[in-house]
Design a protein around this motif. Structure first.
Motif, PDB file in Angstrom:
ATOM      1  N   LYS A 235       0.831  -1.190   0.000  1.00  7.58           N
ATOM      2  CA  LYS A 235       0.000   0.000   0.000  1.00  7.58           C
ATOM      3  C   LYS A 235       0.872   1.249   0.000  1.00  7.58           C
ATOM      4  O   LYS A 235       1.864   1.325   0.738  1.00  7.58           O
ATOM      5  CB  LYS A 235      -0.937  -0.002   1.206  1.00  7.58           C
ATOM      6  N   ALA A 236       0.463   2.210  -0.804  1.00  9.56           N
ATOM      7  CA  ALA A 236       1.192   3.471  -0.878  1.00  9.56           C
ATOM      8  C   ALA A 236       0.937   4.292   0.380  1.00  9.56           C
ATOM      9  O   ALA A 236      -0.111   4.176   1.019  1.00  9.56           O
ATOM     10  CB  ALA A 236       0.758   4.248  -2.112  1.00  9.56           C
ATOM     11  N   GLU A 237       1.891   5.098   0.739  1.00  8.59           N
ATOM     12  CA  GLU A 237       1.691   6.032   1.844  1.00  8.59           C
ATOM     13  C   GLU A 237       0.721   7.130   1.409  1.00  8.59           C
ATOM     14  O   GLU A 237       0.604   7.450   0.230  1.00  8.59           O
ATOM     15  CB  GLU A 237       3.024   6.642   2.276  1.00  8.59           C
ATOM     16  N   ALA A 238       0.003   7.672   2.389  1.00  7.75           N
ATOM     17  CA  ALA A 238      -0.921   8.769   2.090  1.00  7.75           C
ATOM     18  C   ALA A 238      -0.158   9.907   1.425  1.00  7.75           C
ATOM     19  O   ALA A 238       0.941  10.276   1.849  1.00  7.75           O
ATOM     20  CB  ALA A 238      -1.579   9.251   3.377  1.00  7.75           C
ATOM     21  N   SER A 239      -0.736  10.449   0.364  1.00  7.59           N
ATOM     22  CA  SER A 239      -0.043  11.476  -0.411  1.00  7.59           C
ATOM     23  C   SER A 239      -1.035  12.520  -0.927  1.00  7.59           C
ATOM     24  O   SER A 239      -2.244  12.452  -0.662  1.00  7.59           O
ATOM     25  CB  SER A 239       0.668  10.834  -1.611  1.00  7.59           C
ATOM     26  N   GLU A 240      -0.502  13.458  -1.690  1.00 10.54           N
ATOM     27  CA  GLU A 240      -1.305  14.526  -2.268  1.00 10.54           C
ATOM     28  C   GLU A 240      -2.454  13.982  -3.121  1.00 10.54           C
ATOM     29  O   GLU A 240      -3.452  14.677  -3.350  1.00 10.54           O
ATOM     30  CB  GLU A 240      -0.404  15.444  -3.116  1.00 10.54           C
ATOM     31  N   ALA A 241      -2.317  12.736  -3.560  1.00  4.96           N
ATOM     32  CA  ALA A 241      -3.359  12.133  -4.394  1.00  4.96           C
ATOM     33  C   ALA A 241      -4.698  12.039  -3.661  1.00  4.96           C
ATOM     34  O   ALA A 241      -5.753  11.935  -4.295  1.00  4.96           O
ATOM     35  CB  ALA A 241      -2.918  10.752  -4.859  1.00  4.96           C
ATOM     36  N   LEU A 242      -4.672  12.082  -2.324  1.00 10.17           N
ATOM     37  CA  LEU A 242      -5.911  12.025  -1.551  1.00 10.17           C
ATOM     38  C   LEU A 242      -6.664  13.351  -1.563  1.00 10.17           C
ATOM     39  O   LEU A 242      -7.826  13.409  -1.131  1.00 10.17           O
ATOM     40  CB  LEU A 242      -5.610  11.648  -0.098  1.00 10.17           C
ATOM     41  N   SER A 243      -6.040  14.378  -2.027  1.00  6.81           N
ATOM     42  CA  SER A 243      -6.620  15.717  -1.966  1.00  6.81           C
ATOM     43  C   SER A 243      -8.024  15.742  -2.562  1.00  6.81           C
ATOM     44  O   SER A 243      -8.270  15.239  -3.660  1.00  6.81           O
ATOM     45  CB  SER A 243      -5.727  16.711  -2.716  1.00  6.81           C
ATOM     46  N   GLY A 244      -8.950  16.305  -1.813  1.00  5.09           N
ATOM     47  CA  GLY A 244     -10.332  16.438  -2.272  1.00  5.09           C
ATOM     48  C   GLY A 244     -11.249  15.351  -1.766  1.00  5.09           C
ATOM     49  O   GLY A 244     -12.485  15.517  -1.777  1.00  5.09           O
ATOM     50  N   THR A 245     -10.686  14.234  -1.300  1.00  5.41           N
ATOM     51  CA  THR A 245     -11.540  13.118  -0.896  1.00  5.41           C
ATOM     52  C   THR A 245     -12.260  13.395   0.430  1.00  5.41           C
ATOM     53  O   THR A 245     -13.422  13.007   0.595  1.00  5.41           O
ATOM     54  CB  THR A 245     -10.730  11.816  -0.783  1.00  5.41           C
ATOM     55  N   TYR A 246     -11.576  14.044   1.361  1.00  3.78           N
ATOM     56  CA  TYR A 246     -12.222  14.390   2.628  1.00  3.78           C
ATOM     57  C   TYR A 246     -13.411  15.307   2.366  1.00  3.78           C
ATOM     58  O   TYR A 246     -14.522  15.082   2.864  1.00  3.78           O
ATOM     59  CB  TYR A 246     -11.230  15.079   3.568  1.00  3.78           C
ATOM     60  N   GLU A 247     -13.175  16.350   1.567  1.00  8.00           N
ATOM     61  CA  GLU A 247     -14.239  17.302   1.268  1.00  8.00           C
ATOM     62  C   GLU A 247     -15.409  16.629   0.549  1.00  8.00           C
ATOM     63  O   GLU A 247     -16.575  16.970   0.768  1.00  8.00           O
ATOM     64  CB  GLU A 247     -13.686  18.445   0.424  1.00  8.00           C
ATOM     65  N   GLU A 248     -15.076  15.642  -0.288  1.00  7.21           N
ATOM     66  CA  GLU A 248     -16.131  14.903  -0.999  1.00  7.21           C
ATOM     67  C   GLU A 248     -17.006  14.123  -0.025  1.00  7.21           C
ATOM     68  O   GLU A 248     -18.234  14.126  -0.127  1.00  7.21           O
ATOM     69  CB  GLU A 248     -15.499  13.956  -2.013  1.00  7.21           C
ATOM     70  N   MET A 249     -16.372  13.448   0.930  1.00  3.31           N
ATOM     71  CA  MET A 249     -17.139  12.701   1.923  1.00  3.31           C
ATOM     72  C   MET A 249     -18.031  13.629   2.746  1.00  3.31           C
ATOM     73  O   MET A 249     -19.207  13.319   3.006  1.00  3.31           O
ATOM     74  CB  MET A 249     -16.186  11.945   2.859  1.00  3.31           C
ATOM     75  N   TYR A 250     -17.469  14.752   3.157  1.00  5.81           N
ATOM     76  CA  TYR A 250     -18.235  15.710   3.959  1.00  5.81           C
ATOM     77  C   TYR A 250     -19.414  16.226   3.154  1.00  5.81           C
ATOM     78  O   TYR A 250     -20.553  16.269   3.627  1.00  5.81           O
ATOM     79  CB  TYR A 250     -17.327  16.864   4.384  1.00  5.81           C
ATOM     80  N   SER A 251     -19.143  16.606   1.916  1.00  6.13           N
ATOM     81  CA  SER A 251     -20.187  17.179   1.061  1.00  6.13           C
ATOM     82  C   SER A 251     -21.298  16.183   0.763  1.00  6.13           C
ATOM     83  O   SER A 251     -22.485  16.524   0.793  1.00  6.13           O
ATOM     84  CB  SER A 251     -19.561  17.663  -0.254  1.00  6.13           C
ATOM     85  N   ASN A 252     -20.919  14.963   0.472  1.00  6.41           N
ATOM     86  CA  ASN A 252     -21.900  13.969   0.024  1.00  6.41           C
ATOM     87  C   ASN A 252     -22.800  13.445   1.135  1.00  6.41           C
ATOM     88  O   ASN A 252     -23.990  13.204   0.900  1.00  6.41           O
ATOM     89  CB  ASN A 252     -21.192  12.792  -0.640  1.00  6.41           C
ATOM     90  N   TRP A 253     -22.217  13.249   2.353  1.00  4.17           N
ATOM     91  CA  TRP A 253     -22.966  12.470   3.329  1.00  4.17           C
ATOM     92  C   TRP A 253     -23.044  13.035   4.751  1.00  4.17           C
ATOM     93  O   TRP A 253     -23.968  12.671   5.488  1.00  4.17           O
ATOM     94  CB  TRP A 253     -22.360  11.053   3.417  1.00  4.17           C
TER      95      TRP A 253
END
Length: 344
Positions: A235-253
């Motif tokens: 598994k890759a270490e957490a990186s900039e590629a995660l950017s936007g996913t937190y906001e997506e979860m918050y926005s969606n649900w």
């Protein structure tokens, strides 16, 4: 090869020259006759490779009364061989091991060799794990059908599907394929690091007379196979590629879970919590963000607890953001957002 089989092969060649001279590419022998595992009642398994639909005129089925043996003269086209070369199942002997006894088209033979190499490379590559999981998923579908069937006969038919797909999954996972007939299945499995419990469960399945027992055995088989073929990917270490996913979860649900709490809407709470769980799990398959068992903590009796659980796992995920050097994009109001947005 005995005289009967020789005559059958020659008859196919003669008929091709007569009715479809441009259709027959080559003929090969596979199965028990090729492996030396035949006996007096064995039929003849032929790879009759055809170039077009005209070649299907060569196909037939018949019984020789003097031998009391049935024969199925089946034609194979290129699309079927190419499908086999992609290793969607583990019964690849026709493609890989056929002993070629007649070549009409040398280019066709060269292409057959190319497909064999393609299958060999796939079985040696990590793509075989994908194929194994595809077979496992098909086994799960058959198991679901077995749980929905009402008669013993129907459950047994679905059990056949479960067993067949799981055998494919285990073989493909180890980069192998079945080279011999059904009667040699357990011999071929014995060459793999497969626990006796798997084989015993299969044997118990085929002699079971009870629907509930059958279903339990099929469940055991699937759980074993799933554990056996599970491959821990790096598994890759957490990186900039995660950017936007937190906001997506918050926005969606996030607010939908809170709204469900206020409206005492257990269905909406359940669906939105599951959505969060699925997204976090999908990310966790390839990125080292930890475990997020959201639905283990889902509480149908307290939707307020669900909102708290949602926030708990969002906070945990924000820490993964921080480890990756990402900050959640928060703004005091829309004016602050638009100013920032337009600056970038």
């Amino acid at each position: 090869m005995d005289i009967v089989n020789q005559k059958i092969i020659q008859a196919v060649i003669d008929k091709a020259n007569k009715v479809c001279p441009d259709s027959l590419a080559l003929i090969g022998i596979y199965g028990s006759v090729a492996t030396g595992d035949d006996y007096e009642k064995s039929d003849l398994d032929l790879l009759i490779l055809i170039e077009d639909d005209e070649g299907r005129k060569l196909g037939t089925g018949f019984i020789l009364d003097d031998k009391n043996v049935g024969y199925d003269i089946y034609c194979t086209n290129w699309s079927s061989l190419r499908y086999d070369a992609e290793c969607h199942h583990a019964h690849l002997s026709k493609l890989m091991d056929s002993q070629i006894v007649y070549i009409k088209n040398q280019d066709a033979y060269n292409e057959l060799c190319t497909l064999r190499e393609q299958a060999k490379r796939l079985l040696e590559s990590t793509k075989r794990f994908q194929r194994a999981n595809e077979s496992l998923n098909q086994a799960k579908i058959a198991y679901a059908n077995a749980c929905l069937c009402e008669t013993l006969g129907q459950v047994r038919l679905e059990a056949y599907g479960v067993i067949s797909y799981l055998l494919d999954a285990v073989m493909l996972y180890h980069g192998k394929y079945f080279k011999r007939g059904v009667k040699r299945t357990f011999e071929e499995l014995s060459a793999l690091p497969v626990d006796d419990v798997f084989v015993q469960s299969i044997q118990n399945t085929v002699i079971s007379k009870e629907i509930d027992q059958l279903r339990d055995l099929l469940k055991q088989l699937i759980l074993y196979a799933e554990s056996h073929i599970r491959k821990e990917e790096h598994k890759a270490e957490a990186s900039e590629a995660l950017s936007g996913t937190y906001e997506e979860m918050y926005s969606n649900w996030r607010n939908k879970v809170e709204e469900a709490e206020k409206n005492a809407d257990a269905f909406a709470s359940f669906m939105n919590m599951c959505s969060l769980h699925f997204m976090l799990s999908e990310i966790a398959e390839t990125v080292a963000i930890g475990s997020f068992p959201v639905m283990d903590e889902y509480n149908p009796d307290s939707l307020e607890d669900n909102t708290k659980t949602f926030d708990k796992y969002l906070q945990k995920y924000e820490k993964a953001y921080m480890r990756a050097g990402i900050s959640v994009k928060r703004f005091a109001d829309v004016d602050e957002f638009t100013a920032n947005y337009l600056r970038q």
